[in-house]
Design a protein around this motif. Structure first.
Motif, short mmCIF file in Angstrom:
data_model
loop_
_atom_site.label_atom_id
_atom_site.label_comp_id
_atom_site.label_asym_id
_atom_site.label_seq_id
_atom_site.Cartn_x
_atom_site.Cartn_y
_atom_site.Cartn_z
N GLN A 9 85.29 57.59 57.38
CA GLN A 9 86.29 56.56 57.69
C GLN A 9 85.60 55.22 57.88
O GLN A 9 84.63 55.12 58.63
N ASP A 10 86.10 54.21 57.19
CA ASP A 10 85.53 52.87 57.31
C ASP A 10 85.60 52.41 58.76
O ASP A 10 86.55 52.72 59.51
N GLU A 11 84.58 51.66 59.17
CA GLU A 11 84.51 51.22 60.55
C GLU A 11 85.69 50.32 60.92
O GLU A 11 86.18 50.35 62.05
N GLY A 12 86.18 49.54 59.97
CA GLY A 12 87.34 48.69 60.25
C GLY A 12 88.57 49.51 60.56
O GLY A 12 89.35 49.16 61.46
N SER A 13 88.77 50.62 59.85
CA SER A 13 89.90 51.50 60.13
C SER A 13 89.76 52.16 61.49
O SER A 13 90.75 52.34 62.22
N GLN A 14 88.54 52.55 61.84
CA GLN A 14 88.30 53.11 63.17
C GLN A 14 88.70 52.12 64.25
O GLN A 14 89.40 52.46 65.21
N LEU A 15 88.27 50.88 64.08
CA LEU A 15 88.55 49.86 65.10
C LEU A 15 90.05 49.58 65.20
O LEU A 15 90.56 49.30 66.29
#
Length: 513
Positions: free
Chosen positions: A291-297
């Protein structure tokens, strides 16, 4: 999803003399082959039998896989990131060939606009006059010649063999002539030629960085709103670099491996040195995911905006394909909240169910139009995520074909949907509740424009300090431009060139109790 009519004339075209496009409808067998992922054009007008009979003419499997995926992307609106891994497995490619197929497929898709300019200059022919299958062959060949270490003679010979399978004899000669002509000029000189042929600054950036002109202008506008328009070329270049694989260990369900290198911003993200991501996911039974870090955030900004009161009701209104939903589900289970995930498209709803099935307790998944959610379930949720359908301009690194599918005209229809979703979510939000409005796009019309209009129509709603909330989640300072501000509230725009994430927009809003 594909809307192609299998009997329409919009499918694969047969190559004619010198690679010209044949505007006659393709045979039904051509369309069926394209849907299967086979090569189009196997029949009268192509010569696979003769090619197979010639020693040394068989196309190397990695190149064949890359070509088949390009065909499906072009003809069936397939997504390369979903189709390519399956195609690699079915072909039984070894690690080296799988890497080559991946590089050829994604590289050709990312740089398609630039390669088309080179092909036009080298051939003296507009790409619109070249048969589509032969044009894909040329794009693969040009990528090998200008952007890889593949030997020139191998790139040309393999491209000619591939053209022989999918085109006519004259088309094969055309491919040979164009590619050999390209080898006579150094890659940097081709960049100079393409730049010199551009009609203006926007066209130059569009050509060199392989982005449609309307996207170049939209990204410039978004950066200008942050006071950092000088970063435009750096951003365009970042869109053409393959992103690192980022993993997440679902909270309360899995731990980051000892060898995992923590990401810069997400407290749950990490990188591994290499290996097959699918093997990592299988070994962790899906509790470690990509999962992309931006989606995690984006998900964590909602779940960790404030302490959770046990018994809270959370909703993910546009949950497909399920990446953020499973993270929210894990966060809900760990804190005593409940989650309902909704997705309007049945096939995507099934993906959400599959994603959520890894959790130890069931999560409800509904199928419905989230635009009427507020009417159906008024004041029913304490936290709501609206991950709105958008142009996807923030994920061009990992979905390179998206830049060639969307147009500026799509914004009008998407804008109506985004505004309706925003309005509906507010209707479902309880007093004291928090709404996260998220898009994987930096386009102002899809981001701060939607939020500003929503705040104008609902003066009782407050914009929270999204910057402060995200900064509280990470030890690394967020290098942000001038985001939208409203009262003491703020929004966040992440960027690939600045944060190494997708260009995710995040806004947290609050309905006062």
């Amino acid at each position: 999803m594909s809307t192609t009519d299998p009997h329409s004339s919009s499918g694969p075209r047969r190559a004619t003399r010198d690679g010209h496009r044949d505007n006659r409808p393709a045979r039904r067998s051509d369309h069926e082959a394209a849907r299967r992922g086979d090569a189009p054009g196997r029949g009268e007008g192509s010569r696979p039998g003769r090619a197979a009979a010639r020693a040394g003419d068989a196309v190397q499997p990695a190149r064949r896989v890359a070509f088949d995926v390009l065909t499906a992307v072009r003809h069936d609106d397939a997504y390369a990131n979903l189709l390519l891994p399956t195609a690699i497995r079915r072909a039984g490619l070894n690690t080296a060939d799988a890497g080559l197929a991946t590089e050829l497929c994604y590289g050709s898709l990312r740089m398609r606009g630039y390669y088309d300019r080179v092909i036009e200059l080298a051939s003296g022919r507009p790409v619109g006059e070249i048969d589509e299958a032969i044009l894909d062959v040329l794009r693969l060949g040009v990528h090998q010649l200008l952007a890889t270490r593949v030997a020139s003679h191998a790139a040309v010979n393999e491209s000619v063999s591939l053209a022989r399978e999918v085109g006519s004899r004259s088309a094969t000669g055309f491919v040979n002539g164009v590619l050999r002509g390209i080898t006579r000029t150094e890659p940097e000189v081709w960049r100079e030629k393409v730049a010199a042929a551009a009609s203006g600054e926007d066209d130059r950036l569009s050509a060199l960085y392989s982005h449609p002109t309307w996207i170049v202008r939209a990204l410039r506008q978004a950066l200008r709103a942050e006071g950092r328009v000088e970063e435009l070329e750096e951003l365009l270049a970042a869109d053409n670099i393959a992103p690192a694989v980022t993993y997440i260990a679902l909270p309360g369900q899995a731990e980051r491996p000892a060898e995992g290198e923590p990401t810069a911003y997400s407290p749950l993200g990490f990188h591994l040195g290499g290996g097959d991501p699918e093997a990592v996911i299988r070994a962790a039974r899906g509790l470690i995911r990509v999962q992309d870090e931006g989606s995690q955030l984006a998900a964590l900004a909602l779940s960790r905006a404030r302490a959770v009161t046990p018994g809270e009701s959370w909703q993910d209104l546009c949950a497909g394909p399920g990446g953020k939903a499973v993270l929210l589900g894990a966060e809900a289970l760990a804190s005593g909240a409940t989650l309902v995930a909704n997705e309007v498209v049945p096939a995507r709803a099934e993906l959400v169910r599959k994603a959520l099935a890894v959790l130890p307790e069931p999560i409800e998944v509904r199928e419905g139009d989230a635009r009427i959610w507020g009417e159906l379930y008024p004041h029913s949720a304490d936290r709501i995520l609206v991950d709105a359908p958008c142009t996807g301009l923030g994920a061009l690194r990992r979905r390179p074909e998206a830049r060639w599918r969307k147009t500026a005209k799509d914004l009008a229809d998407l804008g109506v949907i985004q505004a309706d979703l925003f309005q509906s979510a507010l209707g479902a939000l309880r007093p004291g509740g928090i709404l996260a409005y998220v898009t994987c796009s930096p386009h102002i019309a899809e981001t701060r424009g939607v939020v500003s209009e929503g705040l104008r129509r609902h003066p009782e709603i407050e914009l929270l300090d999204t910057v402060g909330i995200l900064e509280s989640l990470t030890d690394s300072p967020l290098d942000l431009g001038e985001g939208l501000r409203h009262g003491s509230g703020s929004t966040v725009q992440l960027w690939p060139h600045r944060h190494g994430t997708d260009a995710m927009f995040i806004a947290l809003l609050h309905r006062p109790a």
